[in-house]
Design a protein around this motif. Structure first.
Motif, PDB file in Angstrom:
ATOM      1  N   ASP A  84       0.768  -1.116   0.099  1.00 36.32           N
ATOM      2  CA  ASP A  84      -0.091   0.064   0.067  1.00 36.32           C
ATOM      3  C   ASP A  84       0.863   1.177   0.078  1.00 36.32           C
TER       4      ASP A  84
ATOM      5  N   THR B 126       2.477   1.694  -3.195  1.00 38.28           N
ATOM      6  CA  THR B 126       1.458   2.280  -4.473  1.00 38.28           C
ATOM      7  C   THR B 126       1.385   3.611  -4.287  1.00 38.28           C
ATOM      8  N   THR B 127       1.162   4.289  -3.002  1.00 37.31           N
ATOM      9  CA  THR B 127       1.036   5.570  -2.870  1.00 37.31           C
ATOM     10  C   THR B 127       2.217   6.388  -3.422  1.00 37.31           C
TER      11      THR B 127
ATOM     12  N   ASN C 156       2.303   6.645  -7.091  1.00 36.74           N
ATOM     13  CA  ASN C 156       1.158   7.455  -7.651  1.00 36.74           C
ATOM     14  C   ASN C 156       2.076   8.815  -7.452  1.00 36.74           C
TER      15      ASN C 156
END
Length: 139
Positions: A49, A52-53, A56
Protein backbone atom coordinates in the motif's frame (compact mmCIF):
# COMPACT_ATOMS: atom_id res chain seq x y z
CA UNK A 1 -15.20 -59.90 9.77
CA UNK A 2 -17.53 -57.17 10.91
CA UNK A 3 -15.52 -56.65 14.05
CA UNK A 4 -12.29 -56.38 12.09
CA UNK A 5 -13.87 -53.84 9.74
CA UNK A 6 -15.14 -51.81 12.70
CA UNK A 7 -11.69 -51.84 14.34
CA UNK A 8 -10.03 -50.69 11.10
CA UNK A 9 -12.67 -47.99 10.70
CA UNK A 10 -12.09 -46.78 14.29
CA UNK A 11 -8.28 -46.71 13.78
CA UNK A 12 -8.79 -44.74 10.57
CA UNK A 13 -11.08 -42.26 12.34
CA UNK A 14 -8.57 -41.81 15.20
CA UNK A 15 -5.74 -41.30 12.66
CA UNK A 16 -7.79 -38.72 10.77
CA UNK A 17 -8.57 -36.90 14.05
CA UNK A 18 -4.87 -36.78 14.99
CA UNK A 19 -4.02 -35.58 11.48
CA UNK A 20 -6.64 -32.81 11.74
CA UNK A 21 -5.25 -31.67 15.12
CA UNK A 22 -1.72 -31.47 13.72
CA UNK A 23 -2.95 -29.47 10.73
CA UNK A 24 -4.94 -27.17 13.03
CA UNK A 25 -1.87 -26.41 15.15
CA UNK A 26 0.26 -25.76 12.07
CA UNK A 27 -2.38 -23.49 10.60
CA UNK A 28 -2.70 -21.58 13.87
CA UNK A 29 1.09 -21.03 13.98
CA UNK A 30 1.09 -20.12 10.30
CA UNK A 31 -1.57 -17.43 10.76
CA UNK A 32 -0.05 -16.02 13.98
CA UNK A 33 0.23 -12.24 13.44
CA UNK A 34 3.30 -11.81 15.65
CA UNK A 35 5.65 -14.61 14.67
CA UNK A 36 4.15 -16.53 11.78
CA UNK A 37 3.42 -15.97 8.13
CA UNK A 38 0.29 -13.99 8.97
CA UNK A 39 2.43 -11.19 10.36
CA UNK A 40 4.68 -11.29 7.32
CA UNK A 41 1.69 -11.14 5.02
CA UNK A 42 0.24 -8.21 6.98
CA UNK A 43 3.56 -6.33 6.86
CA UNK A 44 3.96 -7.00 3.14
CA UNK A 45 0.40 -5.84 2.50
CA UNK A 46 1.10 -2.56 4.32
CA UNK A 47 4.34 -2.11 2.36
CA UNK A 48 2.51 -2.71 -0.92
CA UNK A 49 0.00 0.00 0.00
CA UNK A 50 2.83 2.42 0.87
CA UNK A 51 4.66 1.64 -2.36
CA UNK A 52 1.47 2.19 -4.36
CA UNK A 53 0.99 5.66 -2.89
CA UNK A 54 4.67 6.52 -3.46
CA UNK A 55 4.46 5.27 -7.03
CA UNK A 56 1.42 7.45 -7.70
CA UNK A 57 3.11 10.52 -6.23
CA UNK A 58 6.29 9.83 -8.22
CA UNK A 59 4.22 9.44 -11.39
CA UNK A 60 2.53 12.78 -10.73
CA UNK A 61 5.87 14.50 -10.06
CA UNK A 62 7.36 13.02 -13.24
CA UNK A 63 4.39 14.27 -15.24
CA UNK A 64 4.80 17.78 -13.82
CA UNK A 65 8.54 17.71 -14.53
CA UNK A 66 7.89 16.58 -18.09
CA UNK A 67 5.43 19.44 -18.60
CA UNK A 68 7.91 21.99 -17.22
CA UNK A 69 10.73 20.55 -19.35
CA UNK A 70 8.54 20.66 -22.46
CA UNK A 71 7.67 24.30 -21.75
CA UNK A 72 11.33 25.22 -21.23
CA UNK A 73 12.35 23.40 -24.41
CA UNK A 74 9.73 25.28 -26.43
CA UNK A 75 10.94 28.59 -24.98
CA UNK A 76 14.56 27.70 -25.78
CA UNK A 77 13.67 26.78 -29.37
CA UNK A 78 11.79 30.08 -29.78
CA UNK A 79 14.79 31.98 -28.40
CA UNK A 80 17.13 30.10 -30.73
CA UNK A 81 14.96 31.03 -33.71
CA UNK A 82 15.02 34.69 -32.63
CA UNK A 83 18.81 34.59 -32.27
CA UNK A 84 19.17 33.00 -35.71
CA UNK A 85 16.98 35.73 -37.17
CA UNK A 86 19.08 38.41 -35.46
CA UNK A 87 22.30 36.84 -36.72
CA UNK A 88 20.88 36.74 -40.24
CA UNK A 89 19.86 40.40 -39.98
CA UNK A 90 23.41 41.33 -38.92
CA UNK A 91 24.70 40.21 -42.32
CA UNK A 92 22.49 42.86 -43.94
CA UNK A 93 24.11 45.72 -41.97
CA UNK A 94 26.98 47.62 -43.64
CA UNK A 95 30.44 46.96 -42.27
CA UNK A 96 31.31 49.72 -39.77
CA UNK A 97 35.04 49.74 -40.65
CA UNK A 98 34.32 50.50 -44.32
CA UNK A 99 32.67 53.82 -43.46
CA UNK A 100 35.60 54.95 -41.26
CA UNK A 101 38.49 53.98 -43.56
CA UNK A 102 37.10 54.52 -47.05
CA UNK A 103 40.38 55.83 -48.48
CA UNK A 104 42.80 53.56 -46.63
CA UNK A 105 42.84 49.82 -46.26
CA UNK A 106 45.22 49.62 -43.30
CA UNK A 107 43.84 48.15 -40.09
CA UNK A 108 43.73 50.38 -37.06
CA UNK A 109 46.68 49.76 -34.71
CA UNK A 110 46.22 50.40 -31.03
CA UNK A 111 49.04 51.45 -28.81
CA UNK A 112 49.18 49.44 -25.61
CA UNK A 113 50.82 51.11 -22.65
CA UNK A 114 54.10 49.54 -21.71
CA UNK A 115 54.32 48.02 -18.26
CA UNK A 116 56.13 50.08 -15.63
CA UNK A 117 59.85 49.35 -15.51
CA UNK A 118 61.20 48.14 -12.22
CA UNK A 119 64.14 49.96 -10.70
CA UNK A 120 65.80 46.73 -9.67
CA UNK A 121 68.41 45.48 -12.13
CA UNK A 122 68.46 41.93 -10.60
CA UNK A 123 65.11 40.71 -11.93
CA UNK A 124 64.33 41.65 -15.53
CA UNK A 125 60.62 41.88 -16.34
CA UNK A 126 59.27 39.30 -18.77
CA UNK A 127 57.93 40.66 -22.04
CA UNK A 128 54.16 41.08 -22.31
CA UNK A 129 52.60 39.60 -25.42
CA UNK A 130 49.31 41.10 -26.49
CA UNK A 131 47.23 39.57 -29.22
CA UNK A 132 44.87 41.72 -31.31
CA UNK A 133 42.25 39.83 -33.23
CA UNK A 134 39.69 41.21 -35.60
CA UNK A 135 36.23 39.79 -35.16
CA UNK A 136 34.59 38.72 -38.41
CA UNK A 137 31.02 37.56 -38.81
CA UNK A 138 30.75 33.85 -39.31
CA UNK A 139 28.84 32.78 -42.33
Amino acid sequence: MDILADIMLGIGAIGAAIYCMVLSRRLRRFNNLQNGMGGAVAVLSAQVDDMTTMLNSARDAAGESADILTNLTERAEASAQKLELMMASLHDLPDSTQGQTQGTHQPEVRQTPSPPQSTSQDAPTPPVFVSHRMMKAAE
